[in-house]
Design a protein around this motif. Structure first.
Motif, short mmCIF file in Angstrom:
data_model
loop_
_atom_site.label_atom_id
_atom_site.label_comp_id
_atom_site.label_asym_id
_atom_site.label_seq_id
_atom_site.Cartn_x
_atom_site.Cartn_y
_atom_site.Cartn_z
N PHE A 110 53.25 32.74 40.91
CA PHE A 110 54.58 32.81 40.28
C PHE A 110 55.39 33.90 40.96
O PHE A 110 54.90 35.01 41.18
CB PHE A 110 54.45 33.04 38.78
N PHE A 111 56.64 33.57 41.28
CA PHE A 111 57.50 34.45 42.07
C PHE A 111 58.60 35.08 41.22
O PHE A 111 59.19 34.41 40.37
CB PHE A 111 58.11 33.66 43.23
N ALA A 149 40.02 41.39 40.45
CA ALA A 149 39.40 41.33 39.12
C ALA A 149 38.46 42.51 38.85
O ALA A 149 38.44 43.06 37.75
CB ALA A 149 38.65 40.01 38.97
N LYS A 150 37.68 42.91 39.83
CA LYS A 150 36.65 43.91 39.58
C LYS A 150 37.20 45.33 39.44
O LYS A 150 36.57 46.19 38.82
CB LYS A 150 35.59 43.87 40.68
N SER A 151 38.40 45.58 40.01
CA SER A 151 38.93 46.95 39.99
C SER A 151 40.21 47.10 39.18
O SER A 151 40.61 48.21 38.83
CB SER A 151 39.21 47.42 41.42
N GLY A 152 40.89 45.97 38.89
CA GLY A 152 42.17 46.04 38.19
C GLY A 152 43.32 46.44 39.10
O GLY A 152 44.44 46.70 38.61
N LYS A 153 43.09 46.47 40.43
CA LYS A 153 44.16 46.81 41.35
C LYS A 153 45.19 45.69 41.43
O LYS A 153 44.85 44.51 41.38
CB LYS A 153 43.60 47.09 42.75
N LYS A 154 46.45 46.11 41.56
CA LYS A 154 47.55 45.15 41.70
C LYS A 154 48.10 45.19 43.12
O LYS A 154 48.17 46.25 43.73
CB LYS A 154 48.67 45.48 40.71
N PHE A 155 48.50 44.02 43.59
CA PHE A 155 49.12 43.91 44.91
C PHE A 155 50.41 43.10 44.79
O PHE A 155 50.60 42.32 43.86
CB PHE A 155 48.15 43.26 45.90
N LYS A 156 51.27 43.33 45.76
CA LYS A 156 52.58 42.72 45.73
C LYS A 156 52.89 42.15 47.12
O LYS A 156 52.68 42.84 48.13
CB LYS A 156 53.63 43.77 45.35
N TYR A 157 53.40 40.92 47.17
CA TYR A 157 53.71 40.26 48.45
C TYR A 157 55.21 39.99 48.48
O TYR A 157 55.73 39.19 47.69
CB TYR A 157 52.92 38.96 48.60
N LEU A 158 55.90 40.64 49.42
CA LEU A 158 57.37 40.58 49.48
C LEU A 158 57.85 39.50 50.46
O LEU A 158 57.32 39.39 51.58
CB LEU A 158 57.95 41.92 49.91
N SER A 196 44.56 42.63 52.44
CA SER A 196 44.98 43.44 53.58
C SER A 196 45.55 42.65 54.75
O SER A 196 46.34 43.18 55.52
CB SER A 196 43.78 44.28 54.08
N SER A 197 45.17 41.40 54.91
CA SER A 197 45.61 40.62 56.07
C SER A 197 47.09 40.25 56.05
O SER A 197 47.74 40.27 57.10
CB SER A 197 44.76 39.35 56.20
N PRO A 198 47.68 39.87 54.91
CA PRO A 198 49.09 39.47 54.93
C PRO A 198 50.02 40.58 55.41
O PRO A 198 49.81 41.76 55.07
CB PRO A 198 49.38 39.12 53.46
N SER A 199 51.03 40.22 56.18
CA SER A 199 51.97 41.21 56.71
C SER A 199 52.84 41.82 55.61
O SER A 199 53.38 42.91 55.78
CB SER A 199 52.87 40.55 57.76
N ASN A 200 52.99 41.11 54.50
CA ASN A 200 53.93 41.54 53.46
C ASN A 200 53.25 42.12 52.23
O ASN A 200 53.88 42.25 51.17
CB ASN A 200 54.81 40.36 53.05
N VAL A 201 51.97 42.46 52.31
CA VAL A 201 51.26 42.95 51.13
C VAL A 201 51.51 44.44 50.91
O VAL A 201 51.62 45.21 51.86
CB VAL A 201 49.74 42.67 51.25
N GLN A 202 51.66 44.82 49.65
CA GLN A 202 51.81 46.21 49.26
C GLN A 202 50.90 46.49 48.07
O GLN A 202 50.73 45.64 47.19
CB GLN A 202 53.26 46.51 48.85
N TYR A 203 50.32 47.68 48.05
CA TYR A 203 49.58 48.11 46.86
C TYR A 203 50.58 48.34 45.73
O TYR A 203 51.65 48.91 45.94
CB TYR A 203 48.81 49.39 47.17
N ASN A 204 50.25 47.86 44.53
CA ASN A 204 51.22 47.90 43.43
C ASN A 204 50.65 48.56 42.17
O ASN A 204 51.00 48.19 41.05
CB ASN A 204 51.69 46.47 43.13
N GLY A 205 49.73 49.51 42.36
CA GLY A 205 49.21 50.24 41.21
C GLY A 205 48.01 49.57 40.56
O GLY A 205 47.34 48.73 41.17
#
Length: 461
Positions: A369-370, A384-393, A438-447
C-alpha cells in the motif's frame, strides 16, 4: 499607346462572370444540393448557420455509415457530457424530439465516433460514396501491436483513425480493436510525412494523442436532436474510463535485446512458476476488480513487464501496488474467499500496510500500500523478528493500462522512473540475490514499531 477596345474588355468581363457563375452552380449541385443532404440552413432552435452546418454534416455522416451497415457509436466527450446531464429525459422520450438543437449544435470543430473493427470490412465503397456526398477523407494507419512478439516485430499495418471533413466540420472516426485481455483498444494518431497537417486541427482531437484501453462497450440507441445515434450505455463509466484510458505497449524490441544478452530460463521449474504466477495474477486482478480497488504491477512484477515482457522466473512472487486511499476492509475476506489465505499482515492502514497471501505451492502474492507525501510516494516494509520499519521512496506517478500475460492491468505511466527508483540505473542487469532490506536503491530505515503495537502491526500466519 493604342486605345483598348471597350467591346473587348466588356466581352472578357462577361465571360469571366459567366464562368464563375457556372462554377457556383456546379458546386451547389454536387456538394450542397438537397439530394446530398447538405443544405446548411439554420437548424431549429440553433443560434447560427454554423450550428446548422455541424448538425447537417453529422446527419450526412450517419446516413453514409447506415447505408453501408457500419455500426458506429458516439464517443465525443463534449457531446456525451451534455447528453449525460439530460440522460433520463432523453432515454424516456420516445422520439427524442426537441424544440432546439442542443447537443450536436454545441460549438466545436469536430465530432467523434467509434467503430469496432470486427464489425466492418468493406471500406472502398464507403469512401467512394463519401466523396460523392462531398466529404474529404483521410485514413491513418500504423502497425498492429497484436501481431508483435518476441519472434516477430514487423507488425502488419491496420487502420486506426479516419477523418471525414465537409464544409467547416469534421468527423473523427476512431477504430477499436479487441485484445486478448478481454478489452478494446485504439491506437495513437501519428501523422506520416505525406499527410496534410492542416487537414483538421489534429491537436484538438480528443482521441489519438495516446493509445487507449476500454472495457468492451454496450451501446444504446437514442434519438438526439432528431438523429438516431448509438451511445455507450453507461455514460458515466465511459467518461470516467476516458479520463484514465492511456495505454502502454510492452516493449518487445527491448525485451528481445535483453534475452540476447541474458537467455531466458526455459527450465521446467521456470515454466511451472510462470504458469502459477500468471494464474495467481489473474485471480488477484479478478478479486480486486470485483471490489473496485485500483492496483498496478509493482516491484519485480513491474520490472518483468518493463524489461522482458514476462514474469521473472526467479522472483518467486507476484507484486501489486495499491494507493492507501483505495484500501477496503473487504480485501482480506475477499482473497480468503477466493482461496488465498492470509500469510502475513504488516503495518496498519495509517502506516506501512502490507498484505501477503499464499498462492499455489510456494508462490505468494504481495500487496503493498502506497502513501503520498508532498514530493514523493512511498510504501513501507516491516521485519517481523525485530520490528524494524523500512520505507521505499518513489517519484510521483500516474497509472496507465497495459496488457501483461493476457490481462489488462495498470502500470505506472512513468515506468522508467519507477523502475530506476526501485532497482537503480543498472535495472537491465538481472540480480538473483536480492535482499529487500538493503538491495533496493530507494530503501530507507524508518525506525521501529513500538513493542506494545506488535500484536497489531506484525501478524504472521
Amino acid at each position: 499607346m493604342q486605345r483598348i477596345n471597350k467591346n473587348v474588355v466588356l466581352a472578357l468581363l462577361t465571360l469571366t462572370s459567366s464562368v464563375f457563375l457556372l462554377f457556383q452552380l456546379y458546386y451547389y449541385k454536387y456538394y450542397l444540393s438537397p439530394k446530398n443532404g447538405a443544405v446548411f440552413s439554420k437548424v431549429k432552435g440553433s443560434q447560427s448557420g454554423q450550428d446548422g452546418i455541424q448538425w447537417h454534416v453529422i446527419k450526412k455522416f450517419l446516413g453514409l455509415v447506415s447505408s453501408h451497415n457500419v455500426p458506429v457509436y458516439l464517443i465525443d466527450p463534449l457531446v456525451l457530457g451534455l447528453i449525460h446531464k439530460d440522460f433520463e429525459q432523453l432515454s424516456s422520450s420516445s422520439d427524442g424530439m426537441s424544440p432546439e438543437c442542443k447537443y450536436f449544435c454545441a460549438p466545436r470543430d469536430f465530432t467523434t465516433f467509434a467503430l469496432l473493427a470486427k464489425t466492418w470490412k468493406h471500406e472502398v465503397s464507403l469512401f467512394r460514396a463519401a466523396e460523392k456526398m462531398g466529404f474529404q477523407w483521410l485514413k491513418i494507419q500504423n502497425k498492429d501491436p497484436r501481431l508483435e512478439g518476441m519472434d516477430d516485430l514487423s507488425g502488419t499495418e491496420i487502420p486506426l483513425h479516419y477523418i471525414f471533413k465537409l464544409a467547416a466540420h469534421a468527423i473523427h472516426l476512431v477504430v477499436f480493436y479487441e485484445r486478448s485481455g478481454n478489452y478494446v483498444w485504439h491506437g495513437p494518431l501519428r501523422l506520416k510525412q505525406n499527410i496534410d497537417r492542416k487537414f483538421v486541427p489534429f491537436r484538438k482531437l480528443h482521441f489519438g494523442r495516446y493509445s487507449g484501453a476500454y472495457n468492451k462497450p454496450e451501446v444504446l440507441l437514442l434519438s438526439i436532436d432528431d438523429l438516431k445515434v448509438q451511445i455507450p450505455k453507461n455514460l458515466s463509466q465511459f467518461l470516467e474510463e476516458m479520463s484514465h484510458s492511456r495505454f502502454l505497449e510492452c516493449r518487445y524490441r527491448e525485451a528481445r535485446t535483453f534475452f540476447q544478452l541474458y537467455p531466458d530460463d526455459a527450465s521446467l521449474d521456470a515454466v511451472e512458476f510462470r504458469k502459477k504466477a500468471k494464474a495467481l495474477l489473474h485471480l488477484a486482478a479478478l478479486t480486486l476488480n470485483d471490489l473496485g480497488v485500483r492496483f498496478w504491477l509493482s516491484s519485480g512484477t513491474c520490472l518483468g513487464w518493463y524489461r522482458q515482457c514476462n514474469i521473472i522466473p526467479y522472483s518467486k512472487d507476484v507484486d501489486l501496488g495499491v494507493f492507501i486511499q483505495d484500501y477496503k476492509s473487504d480485501i482480506i475476506p475477499a482473497f480468503q474467499k477466493a482461496g488465498l489465505p492470509l500469510k502475513h499482515k504488516f503495518g496498519k492502514v495509517e502506516d506501512s500496510l502490507e498484505l501477503t497471501f499464499q498462492g499455489e505451492d510456494d508462490v505468494k502474492l504481495d500487496i503493498f500500500f502506497f502513501y503520498e507525501d508532498d514530493d514523493h510516494i512511498w510504501n513501507g516494509g516491516t521485519q517481523a523478528k525485530s520490528g524494524k520499519k523500512f520505507k521505499y521512496l518513489f517519484p510521483k506517478f500516474t497509472l496507465c493500462w497495459t496488457e501483461f500475460v493476457e490481462l489488462k492491468v495498470h502500470v505506472p505511466c512513468e515506468t522508467l522512473r519507477y523502475v530506476e527508483a526501485n532497482y537503480g540505473k543498472d535495472w537491465k542487469v538481472p540480480v538473483k540475490m536480492w535482499d529487500w532490506k538493503s538491495s533496493p536503491s530507494n530503501v530507507q530505515y524508518n525506525g521501529m514499531w513500538p513493542v506494545d503495537e506488535w500484536d497489531d502491526v506484525i501478524q504472521v500466519y
